[in-house]
Design an enzyme around this catalytic site. Structure first.
Site, PDB file in Angstrom:
ATOM      1  N   PHE A 138      -4.115  19.671  19.836  1.00 43.85           N
ATOM      2  CA  PHE A 138      -4.045  20.164  21.204  1.00 43.85           C
ATOM      3  C   PHE A 138      -5.419  20.566  21.735  1.00 43.85           C
ATOM      4  O   PHE A 138      -5.961  19.962  22.677  1.00 43.85           O
ATOM      5  CB  PHE A 138      -3.049  21.332  21.246  1.00 43.85           C
ATOM      6  CG  PHE A 138      -3.177  22.236  22.434  1.00 43.85           C
ATOM      7  CD1 PHE A 138      -3.279  21.715  23.723  1.00 43.85           C
ATOM      8  CD2 PHE A 138      -3.191  23.613  22.267  1.00 43.85           C
ATOM      9  CE1 PHE A 138      -3.401  22.559  24.820  1.00 43.85           C
ATOM     10  CE2 PHE A 138      -3.312  24.454  23.350  1.00 43.85           C
ATOM     11  CZ  PHE A 138      -3.423  23.920  24.631  1.00 43.85           C
ATOM     12  N   VAL A 139      -6.045  21.558  21.126  1.00 46.41           N
ATOM     13  CA  VAL A 139      -7.353  22.019  21.584  1.00 46.41           C
ATOM     14  C   VAL A 139      -8.433  21.004  21.244  1.00 46.41           C
ATOM     15  O   VAL A 139      -9.318  20.708  22.054  1.00 46.41           O
ATOM     16  CB  VAL A 139      -7.691  23.399  20.978  1.00 46.41           C
ATOM     17  CG1 VAL A 139      -9.104  23.823  21.346  1.00 46.41           C
ATOM     18  CG2 VAL A 139      -6.694  24.447  21.443  1.00 46.41           C
ATOM     19  N   VAL A 184      -9.273  17.624   5.380  1.00 43.47           N
ATOM     20  CA  VAL A 184     -10.486  18.376   5.092  1.00 43.47           C
ATOM     21  C   VAL A 184     -10.399  19.136   3.778  1.00 43.47           C
ATOM     22  O   VAL A 184     -11.414  19.685   3.310  1.00 43.47           O
ATOM     23  CB  VAL A 184     -10.807  19.363   6.234  1.00 43.47           C
ATOM     24  CG1 VAL A 184     -11.154  18.627   7.506  1.00 43.47           C
ATOM     25  CG2 VAL A 184      -9.656  20.343   6.464  1.00 43.47           C
ATOM     26  N   ILE A 188     -16.008  15.326   2.334  1.00 47.41           N
ATOM     27  CA  ILE A 188     -16.423  14.147   3.080  1.00 47.41           C
ATOM     28  C   ILE A 188     -17.913  14.281   3.373  1.00 47.41           C
ATOM     29  O   ILE A 188     -18.415  15.412   3.534  1.00 47.41           O
ATOM     30  CB  ILE A 188     -15.613  13.984   4.383  1.00 47.41           C
ATOM     31  CG1 ILE A 188     -15.904  12.623   5.025  1.00 47.41           C
ATOM     32  CG2 ILE A 188     -15.893  15.121   5.353  1.00 47.41           C
ATOM     33  CD1 ILE A 188     -14.972  12.293   6.192  1.00 47.41           C
ATOM     34  N   LEU A 198     -11.884  22.905  13.605  1.00 41.77           N
ATOM     35  CA  LEU A 198     -10.626  23.344  14.201  1.00 41.77           C
ATOM     36  C   LEU A 198      -9.431  23.045  13.313  1.00 41.77           C
ATOM     37  O   LEU A 198      -8.312  23.461  13.632  1.00 41.77           O
ATOM     38  CB  LEU A 198     -10.403  22.662  15.557  1.00 41.77           C
ATOM     39  CG  LEU A 198     -11.154  23.191  16.776  1.00 41.77           C
ATOM     40  CD1 LEU A 198     -12.637  22.900  16.712  1.00 41.77           C
ATOM     41  CD2 LEU A 198     -10.577  22.605  18.058  1.00 41.77           C
ATOM     42  N   TYR A 292      -1.534  32.452   7.381  1.00 43.51           N
ATOM     43  CA  TYR A 292      -2.418  32.111   8.493  1.00 43.51           C
ATOM     44  C   TYR A 292      -3.407  33.244   8.770  1.00 43.51           C
ATOM     45  O   TYR A 292      -4.617  33.011   8.883  1.00 43.51           O
ATOM     46  CB  TYR A 292      -1.582  31.818   9.738  1.00 43.51           C
ATOM     47  CG  TYR A 292      -2.393  31.339  10.921  1.00 43.51           C
ATOM     48  CD1 TYR A 292      -3.099  30.149  10.875  1.00 43.51           C
ATOM     49  CD2 TYR A 292      -2.436  32.078  12.105  1.00 43.51           C
ATOM     50  CE1 TYR A 292      -3.830  29.696  11.958  1.00 43.51           C
ATOM     51  CE2 TYR A 292      -3.160  31.638  13.201  1.00 43.51           C
ATOM     52  CZ  TYR A 292      -3.847  30.451  13.117  1.00 43.51           C
ATOM     53  OH  TYR A 292      -4.586  30.015  14.192  1.00 43.51           O
ATOM     54  N   THR A 333      -3.477  30.202  23.790  1.00 43.66           N
ATOM     55  CA  THR A 333      -3.970  29.131  24.656  1.00 43.66           C
ATOM     56  C   THR A 333      -2.824  28.169  24.961  1.00 43.66           C
ATOM     57  O   THR A 333      -1.988  27.895  24.099  1.00 43.66           O
ATOM     58  CB  THR A 333      -5.129  28.387  23.973  1.00 43.66           C
ATOM     59  OG1 THR A 333      -6.133  29.323  23.579  1.00 43.66           O
ATOM     60  CG2 THR A 333      -5.751  27.370  24.917  1.00 43.66           C
TER      61      THR A 333
END
Length: 477
Positions: A138-139, A184, A188, A198, A292, A333
């Site tokens: 989204f962001v 991630v 890499i 993000l 989280y 957001t």
């Protein structure tokens, strides 16, 4: 007889020559006083060379001339437009300058005065190579749009756990855009200038679905060493920790600037209102949301430790290089491309109102949140990355709404006949959430511009199209 006379003359000449010559061929000794040995004899030859024949004076004069040139260069390169009627000519001149430079991707202007218009002070900015992890989300997708529009080369890394290819499909075929399907959690290696990190499930539905994926159950050798399975199970850091470690390691190796997108959830159920960056938070470390909350808090810790060099294996590069990091704490957001059913209150209300379902309010609906439009957040992230301040910075809209007030705005915007349904509140749900953005205002010159009543219609239009296509797809099956 003649021969005898010649021999006599020759012997006489030789005798006279011998009498004129000194007894010794070496010249007589005459003592001489030694020269005084100058101290310059002991100086290095390069310094001795400079000190002779006033060369130092010429060097200083050259330095002064060069300094004066660079100081006066902006005033030399600038020019003033004296006739306001030549505005079209000035515009064409500016455009010709912009397009004639191959590396020009954006242009900066300095207003002189109202009569003279805007004057270019620089040809442009060299484009950068930028990585956005979670860039199809989204962001992230909105950030990619802004970076591409600015002229940067953008590499998106995403495993599509919550992101969608449709969010960035309009960039396919653009030579300045790359999309890599990659998690991630695994390392890499890329060559880039900036890293926007993000990647992380941000909505309750997603991070509660796989909390161990949100955090991790192991660390790699060389960063943090763990000794027991109990400690491994207790740590439980994965995307937030392992992903952040990998991206920080990449930034350190290649000298890229690193921006971590943290969250207002680091404040937990706050005892301070509004929340400043200096507040340490009030978090339940064993609650259902802790994967989280604590994952992001640990990610902030790792980011600052890398910046300070604490606990990082030293090498020759680190002896003179300090990793440049930035930390943003993002508040609620909303906007287009949000997941339709991600459990966030704005997307829930909008999707339910469009589908003619009751809007679900948990608890008494008096808990408060602050909502910022996604374009405001993207502007804040880019201002933070380009600025010279580490943070953390609160990025959010200080306008505060209760859940009932939000439901009323959604009704006014989408469906006046929408109804509300109350349900039992979820565990560890913060009662108040409002950012203090005075630090971002003063240091980043940033503040949100779009109000909730302005942003909701834009989001509702996107949701209508997607829900309509979703319903048509179900009907075709």
């Amino acid at each position: 007889m003649n021969n005898m006379k010649q021999l006599h003359k020759q012997s006489t000449a030789n005798q006279r020559r011998d009498e004129e010559m000194p007894t010794s061929q070496t010249p007589p000794y005459s003592p001489k006083f030694p020269k005084h040995q100058s101290s310059s004899r002991y100086l290095p030859r390069s310094i001795n060379y400079i000190l002779k024949e006033q060369r130092l004076l010429f060097i200083l004069v050259g330095i002064l001339i060069g300094s004066a040139f660079f100081i006066l260069k902006p005033s030399i390169s600038s020019f003033t437009i004296t006739d306001a009627s030549d505005e079209n000519q000035t515009t064409s001149l500016t455009r010709s300058i912009a397009f004639s430079h191959p590396d020009t991707t954006s242009h900066y202007y300095r207003p002189i005065n109202q009569a003279t218009g805007r004057v270019p002070v620089a040809i442009g900015r060299k484009k950068r190579r930028v990585v956005v992890t979670g860039g199809s989300g989204f962001v992230g997708s909105h950030l990619v749009d802004k970076l591409i529009a600015r002229g940067d080369d953008v590499i998106v890394i995403d495993n599509f756990f919550t992101g969608r290819k449709e969010n960035v499909a309009h960039h396919f075929g653009n030579p300045r855009f790359e999309l890599i399907r990659h998690d991630v959690v695994e390392p890499i290696l890329l060559e880039v200038d900036q890293i926007y990190h993000l990647a992380c499930p941000a909505s309750p539905v997603h991070y509660k679905f796989n909390p161990v994926k949100t955090i991790i159950s192991f660390f790699r050798v060389g960063y943090l060493k763990v000794m027991s399975l109990e400690f491994l199970n207790w740590c439980n850091y994965k995307t937030n920790v392992m992903g952040t470690l990998n991206m920080l390691g990449l930034a350190k190796r290649i000298g890229a600037r690193f921006l971590l997108t943290s969250t207002s959830e680091v404040y937990g159920d706050p005892l301070e209102h509004p929340q400043k960056e200096t507040y340490w938070g009030h978090v339940n470390p064993i609650g259902v949301r802790s994967c989280y909350d604590e994952g992001k808090r640990t990610a902030e810790t790792l980011t600052m430790d890398y910046h300070r060099g604490d606990g990082v294996e030293p090498d020759m590069w680190q002896l003179w290089f300090t990793l440049q990091v930035r930390i943003a704490r993002i508040f609620n957001t909303y906007g287009p491309r949000m997941c339709l059913d991600d459990g966030r209150v704005v997307s829930n209300f909008v999707a339910q109102a469009i589908r003619k379902q009751p809007m679900t309010v948990y608890g008494d609906g008096k808990q408060t949140r602050s909502f910022q439009y996604v374009s405001d957040l993207v502007d804040g992230l880019m201002a933070l990355m380009e600025g010279e301040h580490i943070g953390p910075f609160n990025l959010g809209n200080p306008g505060e709404f209760t859940m009932l007030e939000l439901a009323q705005v959604v009704k006014e915007t989408i469906d006046p006949s929408a109804t509300i349904e109350f349900k039992e509140n979820t565990a560890d749900d913060p009662q108040k959430r409002k950012p203090d953005i005075s630090k971002a205002k003063s240091m980043l010159n940033w503040e949100p511009k779009i109000t909730l009543r302005e942003g909701l219609p834009r989001m509702a239009s996107d949701f209508r199209n997607r829900i309509l296509n979703e319903d048509e797809g179900k009907g075709n099956k």
